[in-house]
Design an enzyme around this catalytic site. Structure first.
Site, PDB file in Angstrom:
ATOM      1  N   LYS A  50      51.851 -11.075   1.741  1.00 50.03           N
ATOM      2  CA  LYS A  50      50.846 -10.782   0.719  1.00 50.03           C
ATOM      3  C   LYS A  50      51.526 -10.220  -0.539  1.00 50.03           C
ATOM      4  CE  LYS A  50      47.842 -12.016   3.865  1.00 50.03           C
ATOM      5  NZ  LYS A  50      48.586 -12.003   5.102  1.00 50.03           N
ATOM      6  N   ARG A 104      69.665 -11.670  15.949  1.00 51.49           N
ATOM      7  CA  ARG A 104      68.453 -11.044  16.479  1.00 51.49           C
ATOM      8  C   ARG A 104      68.477  -9.532  16.199  1.00 51.49           C
ATOM      9  NH1 ARG A 104      68.837 -11.829  21.850  1.00 51.49           N
ATOM     10  NH2 ARG A 104      68.708  -9.686  22.556  1.00 51.49           N
ATOM     11  N   TYR A 134      41.801  -6.103   9.806  1.00 53.43           N
ATOM     12  CA  TYR A 134      42.057  -7.539   9.859  1.00 53.43           C
ATOM     13  C   TYR A 134      41.690  -8.044  11.264  1.00 53.43           C
ATOM     14  CZ  TYR A 134      44.783 -11.862   9.745  1.00 53.43           C
ATOM     15  OH  TYR A 134      45.182 -13.164   9.817  1.00 53.43           O
ATOM     16  N   ASP A 191      48.483   0.185   8.447  1.00 54.30           N
ATOM     17  CA  ASP A 191      48.711  -1.110   7.803  1.00 54.30           C
ATOM     18  C   ASP A 191      48.466  -0.897   6.306  1.00 54.30           C
ATOM     19  OD1 ASP A 191      48.406  -3.643   6.670  1.00 54.30           O
ATOM     20  OD2 ASP A 191      47.543  -4.511   8.478  1.00 54.30           O
TER      21      ASP A 191
HETATM   22  C1  LIG Z   1      45.625  -6.346   6.290  1.00 58.33           C
HETATM   23  C2  LIG Z   1      46.404  -7.382   7.014  1.00 58.33           C
HETATM   24  N1  LIG Z   1      47.277  -6.997   7.953  1.00 58.33           N
HETATM   25  C3  LIG Z   1      48.015  -7.905   8.640  1.00 58.33           C
HETATM   26  C4  LIG Z   1      47.877  -9.249   8.408  1.00 58.33           C
HETATM   27  C5  LIG Z   1      48.709 -10.212   9.189  1.00 58.33           C
HETATM   28  O1  LIG Z   1      49.728 -10.689   8.409  1.00 58.33           O
HETATM   29  P1  LIG Z   1      50.495 -12.078   8.683  1.00 58.33           P
HETATM   30  O2  LIG Z   1      49.525 -13.172   8.357  1.00 58.33           O
HETATM   31  O3  LIG Z   1      51.673 -12.009   7.786  1.00 58.33           O
HETATM   32  O4  LIG Z   1      50.841 -12.084  10.140  1.00 58.33           O
HETATM   33  C6  LIG Z   1      46.999  -9.694   7.427  1.00 58.33           C
HETATM   34  C7  LIG Z   1      46.871 -11.145   7.170  1.00 58.33           C
HETATM   35  O5  LIG Z   1      46.002 -11.603   6.481  1.00 58.33           O
HETATM   36  C8  LIG Z   1      46.227  -8.739   6.720  1.00 58.33           C
HETATM   37  O6  LIG Z   1      45.336  -9.126   5.790  1.00 58.33           O
END
Ligand SMILES: Cc1ncc(COP(=O)(O)O)c(C=O)c1O
Length: 393
Positions: free
Chosen positions: A207, A55, A109, A182
């Site tokens: 991604k 962990r 998102y 992000d």
């Molecule tokens: C811009 C963005 N941030 C965060 C996320 C969340 O990622 P995860 O699906 O790996 O939790 C996504 C998922 O599509 C995303 O497009």
């Protein structure tokens, strides 16, 4: 030992071999043996490097963290089990001993917005949403109350707006508020938010970083001032990435530069082609010279690189017409993700932004006719040919 005990113990716990593998192996052990209990004490106190408990850390995960930390230019990194686990951890760490108010970009998102509204909200964290591309509006919102954190996407989902991260970072710094970015869509190949004054960077590694559609994961990279809080929370809560996903993500990153270069070049061609198609109402692409954030894009992105995402609206289309078009696609994959080697298309109304109410989506300009294409590394003529046949009647 009797045979029952041998099955449990034999062959295991050999001392780490004295050789150097060219790539990092997958270490699945949950815990480790030490020379002495004194050494165990030092390792667990972070006084001596070395793995302690899964962990807290893991050698495969640590290698990935070191790689992404270097790419983003931070003080430390934590790889998490998903991008959303990263966003959660980053905001928890930022808000821990700060005012319980978040200024969030209004276009992000959908799950990030939902987390703020449906999880942080009921726990007493107020969220003020603002158009992060409108610097004056952002500044006014930031200073409207005592703010504990600012959060935004460096390329915003799904209309691909690009906020002036450097100018926002300067305002945050002046107000002593940590900026969480992000950076999933941009990747460190296009933009490195910590170099622009941001404090915590999050990635959905599912991604572009992993890039092959076979990983769920995320990575947080933080500056010196915020890393200890991120690491301490991660050690307590344990939202961490497993060793196999860490291995796959690290393997994926080895070709990140090549993939992004090709995806950017392909996306430019696909966006130009879509923009002239009679059935396409509008395209949204950071490489469009008429993009509303063209100034920020020219200042922040490397020349001729605008990312691999292209959004577009079909003329006069509702769900039925969008479904018909998407179902005609043969090579382009209809799947809820992005950043993979294969070209993918999502319908934000049903995917990334399904949690928002129709009214909320309309307010943001996310219409029922909008689709988001993540352009892959295939031959660009094949991508365009597939779109063309699906657009023909
Ligand atoms: C811009 C963005 N941030 C965060 C996320 C969340 O990622 P995860 O699906 O790996 O939790 C996504 C998922 O599509 C995303 O497009």
């Amino acid at each position: 030992m009797k045979i029952e005990s041998k099955t449990v113990h034999w062959g295991d716990r050999r001392k780490a071999a004295d050789f150097t593998p060219v790539t990092t192996p997958i270490y699945t052990a949950a815990s480790y043996l030490y020379e002495s209990l004194d050494q165990l004490d030092r390792v667990f106190a972070l006084e001596e490097p070395g793995p302690s408990y899964a962990r807290y850390d893991n050698p495969t995960r640590s290698a990935l963290e070191e790689l992404v930390r270097e790419l983003e230019g931070g003080a430390g990194a934590i790889a998490c089990a998903s991008g959303m686990a990263c966003m959660h951890l980053a905001l928890l760490a930022a808000l821990l001993d700060r005012p319980k108010r978040v200024v969030a970009a209004n276009m992000m998102y959908g799950a990030t917005t939902s987390m703020l509204m449906n999880i942080f909200g009921p726990m007493g964290v107020e969220t003020a949403q603002v158009d992060a591309c409108d610097l004056a509006a952002f500044e006014a919102t930031l200073n409207e109350g005592k703010t504990g954190a600012v959060v935004l996407e460096s390329i915003a989902n799904p209309l691909l707006r690009v906020p002036p991260v450097d100018k926002i970072a300067a305002l945050c710094r002046a107000a002593d508020v940590p900026l969480v970015v992000d950076n999933t869509f941009a990747t460190p190949m296009l933009l490195r938010p910590l170099e622009l004054g941001g404090n915590i960077v999050c990635h959905s590694a599912s991604k572009y970083l992993a890039g092959h559609g076979d990983v769920l994961g995320g990575v947080i990279v933080a500056d010196q001032a915020n890393f200890d809080a991120v690491r301490a929370l991660s050690r307590t809560l344990g939202p961490v990435m497993g060793p196999f996903e860490s291995y796959l993500t690290m393997r994926g990153i080895k070709t990140l530069a090549l993939r992004v270069e090709r995806q950017c070049a392909n996306a430019c061609k696909v966006a130009s082609w879509l923009a002239t198609h009679p059935r396409v109402e509008r395209t949204f692409f950071p490489g469009d010279p008429k993009h509303p954030d063209a100034e920020s894009i020219a200042r922040l992105f490397p020349p001729n690189r605008f990312g691999g995402l292209v959004s577009f609206e079909l003329k006069g289309a509702g769900r039925a017409e969008v479904f018909r078009f998407m179902e005609k696609l043969k090579m382009v994959v209809r799947a809820t993700s992005l950043g993979d080697v294969h070209t993918m298309i999502v319908y934000p109304v049903m995917g990334s932004h399904r949690d928002l109410s129709p009214k909320h989506r309309e307010r943001l300009g996310i219409h029922d006719s909008l689709m988001r294409l993540s352009v892959g590394i295939e031959a660009v003529d094949d991508i365009i040919a597939d779109l063309q046949q699906a657009l023909s009647d």
